[in-house]
Design a protein around this motif. Structure first.
Motif, mmCIF file in Angstrom:
data_model
loop_
_atom_site.group_PDB
_atom_site.id
_atom_site.type_symbol
_atom_site.label_atom_id
_atom_site.label_comp_id
_atom_site.label_asym_id
_atom_site.label_seq_id
_atom_site.Cartn_x
_atom_site.Cartn_y
_atom_site.Cartn_z
ATOM 1 N N GLU A 53 0.849 -1.207 0.000
ATOM 2 C CA GLU A 53 0.000 0.000 0.000
ATOM 3 C C GLU A 53 0.878 1.247 0.000
ATOM 4 O O GLU A 53 1.805 1.379 0.797
ATOM 5 N N MET A 54 0.623 2.142 -0.876
ATOM 6 C CA MET A 54 1.333 3.409 -0.948
ATOM 7 C C MET A 54 0.727 4.373 0.064
ATOM 8 O O MET A 54 -0.495 4.388 0.264
ATOM 9 N N PRO A 55 1.581 5.161 0.775
ATOM 10 C CA PRO A 55 1.045 6.112 1.777
ATOM 11 C C PRO A 55 0.170 7.156 1.119
ATOM 12 O O PRO A 55 0.419 7.583 -0.002
ATOM 13 N N THR A 56 -0.855 7.478 1.841
ATOM 14 C CA THR A 56 -1.810 8.475 1.349
ATOM 15 C C THR A 56 -1.619 9.778 2.116
ATOM 16 O O THR A 56 -1.576 9.783 3.353
ATOM 17 N N LEU A 57 -1.421 10.913 1.458
ATOM 18 C CA LEU A 57 -1.237 12.224 2.080
ATOM 19 C C LEU A 57 -2.598 12.775 2.444
ATOM 20 O O LEU A 57 -3.329 13.247 1.587
ATOM 21 N N THR A 58 -2.928 12.630 3.735
ATOM 22 C CA THR A 58 -4.245 13.074 4.194
ATOM 23 C C THR A 58 -4.247 14.571 4.410
ATOM 24 O O THR A 58 -3.200 15.220 4.457
ATOM 25 N N SER A 59 -5.398 15.142 4.647
ATOM 26 C CA SER A 59 -5.518 16.587 4.884
ATOM 27 C C SER A 59 -4.888 16.979 6.217
ATOM 28 O O SER A 59 -4.283 18.044 6.347
ATOM 29 N N LEU A 61 -2.277 15.475 7.705
ATOM 30 C CA LEU A 61 -0.840 15.457 7.529
ATOM 31 C C LEU A 61 -0.379 16.692 6.764
ATOM 32 O O LEU A 61 0.655 17.307 7.079
ATOM 33 N N SER A 62 -1.121 17.085 5.784
ATOM 34 C CA SER A 62 -0.782 18.281 5.010
ATOM 35 C C SER A 62 -0.781 19.518 5.901
ATOM 36 O O SER A 62 0.108 20.366 5.837
ATOM 37 N N ALA A 63 -1.774 19.591 6.772
ATOM 38 C CA ALA A 63 -1.867 20.740 7.687
ATOM 39 C C ALA A 63 -0.696 20.748 8.652
ATOM 40 O O ALA A 63 -0.120 21.794 8.969
ATOM 41 N N ALA A 64 -0.310 19.542 9.151
ATOM 42 C CA ALA A 64 0.811 19.451 10.101
ATOM 43 C C ALA A 64 2.107 19.872 9.439
ATOM 44 O O ALA A 64 2.939 20.566 10.037
ATOM 45 N N VAL A 65 2.312 19.436 8.200
ATOM 46 C CA VAL A 65 3.516 19.798 7.463
ATOM 47 C C VAL A 65 3.575 21.313 7.254
ATOM 48 O O VAL A 65 4.614 21.959 7.441
ATOM 49 N N ALA A 66 2.441 21.877 6.877
ATOM 50 C CA ALA A 66 2.392 23.312 6.651
ATOM 51 C C ALA A 66 2.666 24.079 7.939
ATOM 52 O O ALA A 66 3.387 25.076 7.957
#
Length: 263
Positions: A53-59, A61-66
């Motif tokens: 399974e390829m990792p899925t970039l959730t919303s 995780l995106s917010a945490a990165v930002a």
């Protein structure tokens, strides 16, 4: 006949229906063969037992990165601001240190200049007093003072320039009666302390027949308010007042009321 009839046409020749049918059949056969091979391969292939399974970039995780990127940028800005503030503070401290050093240097220079000025004034004053005393001593040597009277006059002249202080009895400040008392004590004559008593301590003499060493007084005999000593040539020496101190004055400018002779 048309004038363009002899020019060959640029249109592609139409294929016949029989050729099209033949090509379609060949293509269909090829596709059927591929389909059969695929089916056979599927039947003989090993079953898949692992799924990746390829990792899925959730919303989230995106917010945490930002948010992390924003925080990193803020830290960098804070560090840069702190560095600028530190540099400004260091510069201000250096400027203040230089200014203080300059102020201290000027204050020290001013202090030295004032001290030098005072020293020069003191030296000038001492020289003046020494010259005056030398002149007065030379004048006294030509007077008729002898013996005890000369000793009294010499003591009095040595105090020229001293301050007048009410109640002063020396060695550097005097009032009028304190100076007279100390002068006659040098020749063994004990006089009363105050002017009124000194004005009746000896033989009354007229102011027109004065001798060197006679005590002059101002006011009534027994109630005199000021005394001095006659030094010859129409002059007397006294502790005059706070503004003059110990000086020599002319009797013509301030005639005495009377005189007593104790020597």
């Amino acid at each position: 006949m048309s004038h363009t009839a002899h020019i060959p046409s640029h249109r592609k020749p139409r294929r016949s229906s029989s050729k099209l049918a033949l090509r379609a059949g060949v293509a269909g056969g090829v596709l059927s063969t591929i389909a059969v091979a695929a089916a056979t391969g599927s039947a003989n292939a090993e079953p898949v037992t692992e799924t990746i399974e390829m990792p899925t970039l959730t919303s989230d995780l995106s917010a945490a990165v930002a948010q992390s990127a924003e925080a990193t940028q803020q830290v960098a800005l804070d560090l840069e601001l702190q560095a600028r503030e530190d540099a400004a503070a260091a510069k201000a401290a250096k400027t203040a240190k230089v200014a203080k050093a300059e102020a201290d240097r000027k204050a020290e220079a001013k202090k030295k200049a004032e001290a030098k000025k005072r020293a020069e004034a003191d030296a000038k004053d001492r020289a003046s007093r020494s010259s005056e005393r030398t002149t007065l001593s030379a004048s006294a040597s030509t007077s008729n003072a002898t013996g005890s009277a000369a000793t009294v006059v010499a003591f009095l002249k040595a105090q020229l320039g001293d301050a007048y202080v009410m109640g002063g009895t020396g060695p550097n400040s005097w009032d009028c009666s304190g100076l007279v008392q100390a002068a006659f004590k040098t020749v063994g004559v004990d006089l009363p302390r105050v002017s009124g008593d000194q004005s009746v301590a000896g033989t009354q003499v007229g102011t027109s027949n004065l001798q060197v060493g006679d005590i002059l007084y101002w006011g009534g005999a027994g109630s005199a308010y000021h005394v001095g000593v006659y030094i010859g040539d129409g002059k007397y020496l006294d502790a005059a007042n706070p503004s003059k101190g110990v000086v020599i004055q002319d009797l013509s400018g301030y005639p005495a009321s009377g005189a007593v002779r104790v020597l």
